[in-house]
Design an enzyme around this catalytic site. Sequence first.
Site, mmCIF file in Angstrom:
data_model
loop_
_atom_site.group_PDB
_atom_site.id
_atom_site.type_symbol
_atom_site.label_atom_id
_atom_site.label_comp_id
_atom_site.label_asym_id
_atom_site.label_seq_id
_atom_site.Cartn_x
_atom_site.Cartn_y
_atom_site.Cartn_z
ATOM 1 N N LEU A 78 0.878 -1.174 0.000
ATOM 2 C CA LEU A 78 0.000 0.000 0.000
ATOM 3 C C LEU A 78 0.909 1.217 0.000
ATOM 4 O O LEU A 78 1.992 1.202 0.607
ATOM 5 C CB LEU A 78 -0.892 0.012 1.249
ATOM 6 C CG LEU A 78 -1.966 -1.082 1.341
ATOM 7 C CD1 LEU A 78 -2.733 -0.970 2.650
ATOM 8 C CD2 LEU A 78 -2.930 -1.027 0.160
ATOM 9 N N ASP A 79 0.462 2.290 -0.661
ATOM 10 C CA ASP A 79 1.259 3.516 -0.697
ATOM 11 C C ASP A 79 1.398 4.092 0.716
ATOM 12 O O ASP A 79 0.592 3.795 1.596
ATOM 13 C CB ASP A 79 0.574 4.570 -1.583
ATOM 14 C CG ASP A 79 0.447 4.100 -3.017
ATOM 15 O OD1 ASP A 79 1.252 3.256 -3.440
ATOM 16 O OD2 ASP A 79 -0.478 4.589 -3.703
ATOM 17 N N LYS A 80 2.372 4.965 0.863
ATOM 18 C CA LYS A 80 2.628 5.569 2.175
ATOM 19 C C LYS A 80 1.357 6.233 2.736
ATOM 20 O O LYS A 80 1.070 6.150 3.928
ATOM 21 C CB LYS A 80 3.754 6.607 2.022
ATOM 22 C CG LYS A 80 4.241 7.184 3.315
ATOM 23 C CD LYS A 80 5.474 8.035 3.067
ATOM 24 C CE LYS A 80 6.014 8.595 4.364
ATOM 25 N NZ LYS A 80 7.257 9.348 4.174
#
Length: 232
Positions: free
Chosen positions: A103-105
């Site tokens: 998952l993205d930051k």
Amino acid sequence: MRRIDQILASLGYGSRRDVRGWIEAGRVTMGGVAVWDPGAKAEPGDLRIDGEPPDHPGELLLMLNKPAGRVCSHDPADGASVYGLLPERWRRRNPPVTSVGRLDKDTTGLLLLTDCSPLVHRLTSPKHKVPKVYRVRIDRDIPAGIEEIFSGGQLRLPDEETPCAPAILKRIGSREAEVTVTEGRYHQIKRMFACQGCSVVDLHRIGFGSLELGSLATGRWIELAINCLDIH
Ligand code: URA
């Protein structure tokens, strides 16, 4: 059966040299008797360290509610990671605990973590079409007809040759939707909306296969049975 020093080192107790020191100090026992030979073979579950059974001798599968601001990378140069939320010993396990996909930051929500790499491969392989459900908020009203574009199987992301597999968009507000995808392309949800002239302002994963995030608090994780969503 594996070497005792190898077992304990792989469970994050310390380096091979550290655990040999523990063995020489009589801190490691089997059936109530100290084992003095670091090279002796054992089943992990039969060992005791200072009288305690080993910390999770089997494979780990965890469901985390990922907070924003943490990355899924193991590289410290990328900043604070999701692994920093786990017990320190688990961060030293080998094979390492790793995320199932990324998952993205700034993305929050359901993230699976495991040290079972075949499971990672099965769950992330497009062949298995594991559904991932995201709550998405965008910066404008959801465009008319976007459901058909997402579900049509013809949506081509910039610089990608194959179109996205059909995805389901369910409106839950003028700017909010639930989107189900079966792939895990790089920044997929953000790029699918960007193609339609929309920016994602909030992205939260609530489902992965048969698993739902439910009421798990942000930053908390629970253990799952390693085979709870096994896919063959
Ligand atoms: N799609 C994205 O754009 N980002 C994520 O983190 C997950 C899916």
